[in-house]
Design an enzyme around this catalytic site. Structure first.
Site, PDB file in Angstrom:
ATOM      1  N   ARG A  74       4.051   0.613   2.467  1.00  0.00           N
ATOM      2  CA  ARG A  74       4.275  -0.552   3.321  1.00  0.00           C
ATOM      3  C   ARG A  74       4.006  -1.786   2.479  1.00  0.00           C
ATOM      4  O   ARG A  74       2.895  -2.011   2.009  1.00  0.00           O
ATOM      5  CB  ARG A  74       3.360  -0.528   4.557  1.00  0.00           C
ATOM      6  CG  ARG A  74       3.813  -1.542   5.630  1.00  0.00           C
ATOM      7  CD  ARG A  74       3.103  -1.329   6.951  1.00  0.00           C
ATOM      8  NE  ARG A  74       1.814  -1.986   7.006  1.00  0.00           N
ATOM      9  CZ  ARG A  74       1.614  -3.257   7.363  1.00  0.00           C
ATOM     10  NH1 ARG A  74       2.633  -4.036   7.699  1.00  0.00           N
ATOM     11  NH2 ARG A  74       0.389  -3.766   7.386  1.00  0.00           N
TER      12      ARG A  74
ATOM     13  N   ARG B 265      -5.367   5.521   0.781  1.00  0.00           N
ATOM     14  CA  ARG B 265      -4.431   4.422   0.941  1.00  0.00           C
ATOM     15  C   ARG B 265      -4.708   3.522  -0.256  1.00  0.00           C
ATOM     16  O   ARG B 265      -5.805   2.951  -0.378  1.00  0.00           O
ATOM     17  CB  ARG B 265      -4.684   3.650   2.248  1.00  0.00           C
ATOM     18  CG  ARG B 265      -4.174   4.373   3.506  1.00  0.00           C
ATOM     19  CD  ARG B 265      -2.653   4.262   3.607  1.00  0.00           C
ATOM     20  NE  ARG B 265      -2.081   5.096   4.653  1.00  0.00           N
ATOM     21  CZ  ARG B 265      -1.776   4.688   5.885  1.00  0.00           C
ATOM     22  NH1 ARG B 265      -2.050   3.454   6.252  1.00  0.00           N
ATOM     23  NH2 ARG B 265      -1.229   5.505   6.744  1.00  0.00           N
TER      24      ARG B 265
ATOM     25  N   ARG C 255       0.838  -1.205   0.000  1.00  0.00           N
ATOM     26  CA  ARG C 255       0.000   0.000   0.000  1.00  0.00           C
ATOM     27  C   ARG C 255       0.867   1.248   0.000  1.00  0.00           C
ATOM     28  O   ARG C 255       1.998   1.227   0.480  1.00  0.00           O
ATOM     29  CB  ARG C 255      -0.932   0.012   1.210  1.00  0.00           C
ATOM     30  CG  ARG C 255      -0.272   0.018   2.591  1.00  0.00           C
ATOM     31  CD  ARG C 255       0.127   1.378   3.086  1.00  0.00           C
ATOM     32  NE  ARG C 255       0.422   1.384   4.513  1.00  0.00           N
ATOM     33  CZ  ARG C 255       1.211   2.256   5.106  1.00  0.00           C
ATOM     34  NH1 ARG C 255       1.834   3.167   4.399  1.00  0.00           N
ATOM     35  NH2 ARG C 255       1.421   2.221   6.420  1.00  0.00           N
TER      36      ARG C 255
HETATM   37  P1  ADP Z   1      -1.405  -0.253   7.073  1.00  0.00           P
HETATM   38  O1  ADP Z   1      -1.108  -1.305   6.116  1.00  0.00           O
HETATM   39  O2  ADP Z   1      -2.146   0.847   6.461  1.00  0.00           O
HETATM   40  O3  ADP Z   1      -0.150   0.177   7.757  1.00  0.00           O
HETATM   41  P2  ADP Z   1      -2.514  -2.116   9.112  1.00  0.00           P
HETATM   42  O4  ADP Z   1      -1.227  -2.585   9.679  1.00  0.00           O
HETATM   43  O5  ADP Z   1      -3.579  -1.770  10.091  1.00  0.00           O
HETATM   44  O6  ADP Z   1      -2.382  -0.793   8.231  1.00  0.00           O
HETATM   45  O7  ADP Z   1      -3.053  -3.239   8.125  1.00  0.00           O
HETATM   46  C1  ADP Z   1      -4.271  -3.056   7.457  1.00  0.00           C
HETATM   47  C2  ADP Z   1      -4.903  -4.381   7.103  1.00  0.00           C
HETATM   48  O8  ADP Z   1      -4.145  -5.009   6.093  1.00  0.00           O
HETATM   49  C3  ADP Z   1      -4.985  -5.365   8.263  1.00  0.00           C
HETATM   50  O9  ADP Z   1      -6.218  -6.041   8.185  1.00  0.00           O
HETATM   51  C4  ADP Z   1      -3.872  -6.316   7.966  1.00  0.00           C
HETATM   52  O10 ADP Z   1      -4.047  -7.615   8.509  1.00  0.00           O
HETATM   53  C5  ADP Z   1      -3.933  -6.364   6.454  1.00  0.00           C
HETATM   54  N1  ADP Z   1      -2.690  -6.839   5.843  1.00  0.00           N
HETATM   55  C6  ADP Z   1      -1.459  -6.318   5.922  1.00  0.00           C
HETATM   56  N2  ADP Z   1      -0.572  -7.033   5.228  1.00  0.00           N
HETATM   57  C7  ADP Z   1      -1.256  -8.060   4.668  1.00  0.00           C
HETATM   58  C8  ADP Z   1      -0.901  -9.146   3.815  1.00  0.00           C
HETATM   59  N3  ADP Z   1       0.328  -9.307   3.376  1.00  0.00           N
HETATM   60  N4  ADP Z   1      -1.886 -10.003   3.445  1.00  0.00           N
HETATM   61  C9  ADP Z   1      -3.160  -9.817   3.856  1.00  0.00           C
HETATM   62  N5  ADP Z   1      -3.546  -8.820   4.652  1.00  0.00           N
HETATM   63  C10 ADP Z   1      -2.613  -7.941   5.047  1.00  0.00           C
END
Ligand code: ADP
Ligand code: ARG
Length: 346
Positions: free
Chosen positions: A270, A219, A116
């Protein structure tokens, strides 16, 4: 004069960047300053004052906050990103520069990949200082731009207002949608008038998604099952290229893409995998030696501030500013190769 605003009391064990870098002198120098949007030091630090367990504790209300409150933001940015005031940021969104052959073809370790970026509109305040009307304008202009996407990126915008509890819960559980009620965002002013103006766009397969008016105004997310990291990156960069023809994003030569939280500055990227490494997880020292070496962050299975389940972790790049997007993804890729090897050896 903000006469009721005194130096905040931080508990002795406070480890946030805010309490580390907000000296009494800095406080005195900044406490009466305001950006053109009326954003103050009090607002910038409220999240870290209310939540003394913050890692960072500050948010910007607009691009100008980073200079107006530079005495505080600069040392935090330098500390977090190892990036100095005289440094400049550089961007590279070319997937051809990424060296990332498909990983784990048998699907033993990598469950899913997600990349993202955060983006905000040029010439509008960031979420902590935005007015309701401006936030609604962001939603309107974003959904229009998103509705012009074609082919596999085309999809539908779903406002949070009016979305049933059942649908939002299932989107959150399946990792597609942001959670409500984050206390750090709440205290920063980012949750004002929730859920108005917020929403999610996604294509039919939910491999391309855009969050509107959460921590950042956009995002932009590409995700799918398995370990084809290059495919995920390519989809993301195609979408970004299209959206930036429609929307001018806030950017600075020094800080790259401007985001409300200083941790996201630069690439605002990220790149993560959900990876299953139960054996390696028995030895967290070894695990963390690998993630530290590759500049990676370990999160739990439901994102930030969540726990791991069943030996599955969210592993992502930690560096975002002063490195290119390609380098962010390459950090993650190289680290994941090392983690898989360590799990096999364990
Ligand atoms: P951000 O990515 O914006 O920093 P978060 O850490 O809160 O925010 O993650 C947002 C969502 O994306 C959460 O539900 C997380 O489990 C999901 N997520 C992050 N990485 C992955 C991945 N590689 N596969 C599936 N879901 C993911
Ligand atoms: N403000 C929170 C803290 O200081 C989160 C910081 C990083 N995460 C983020 N989603 N911006 O701990």
């Amino acid at each position: 004069m903000l006469t009721d605003f005194n130096f905040p009391p931080f508990p002795k064990d406070c480890k946030s960047q805010l309490c580390k870098h907000l000296t009494k002198e800095t406080f005195e120098a900044l406490k009466d300053k305001k950006t053109k949007n009326g954003f103050t030091l009090k607002e910038a630090i409220n999240s870290g004052v209310v939540n003394s367990d913050s890692g960072i504790g500050v948010y910007a209300g607009d691009k100008e906050s980073y200079s107006t409150f530079g005495l505080l933001f600069d040392p935090i940015i330098e500390d977090y990103h190892s990036f100095k005031v005289e440094d400049t940021h550089k961007s590279n969104l070319n997937p051809n520069d990424l060296n990332a052959p498909v990983l784990d073809v048998d699907g033993e370790y990598i469950i899913s990949t997600r990349i993202r970026v955060g983006r905000n509109f040029a010439n509008l305040p960031l979420g902590p200082a935005i007015t309701k009307e401006q936030r609604d304008e962001v939603q309107e202009r974003s959904s229009q731009a998103l509705n012009s996407l074609e082919g596999s990126l085309s999809g539908t915008y779903y406002p949070l207002e009016g979305m049933s509890d059942e649908i939002s819960k299932s989107l959150i559980k399946d990792h597609f949608l942001f959670k409500a009620g984050d206390r750090f965002l709440e205290a920063s002013g980012l949750n004002r008038e929730w859920p108005e103006g917020r929403g999610i766009f996604h294509n039919e397969d939910k491999t391309f998604l855009v969050w509107v008016n959460e921590e950042d105004q956009l995002r932009i997310i590409s995700m799918q099952q398995g370990g084809d990291i290059k495919e995920v990156f390519t989809r993301l960069t195609t979408a970004i290229a299209h959206l930036q023809k429609k929307i001018e994003f806030s950017y600075s030569e020094h800080l790259g893409y401007i985001t409300s939280c200083p941790t996201n500055l630069g690439t605002a990227m990220r790149a993560s995998v959900h990876i299953k490494v139960p054996k390696l997880a028995q030895d967290m020292k070894k695990f963390e030696a690998i993630t530290d070496k590759h500049h990676l962050q370990i999160r739990g299975i439901h994102g930030e501030h969540s726990e791991s389940e069943g030996g599955i972790y969210d592993i992502s790049n930690k560096r975002r500013l002063g490195v290119t997007e390609v380098e962010c993804v390459q950090d993650m890729y190289d680290g994941v190769v090392a983690l898989i090897q360590a799990e096999k050896d364990a």
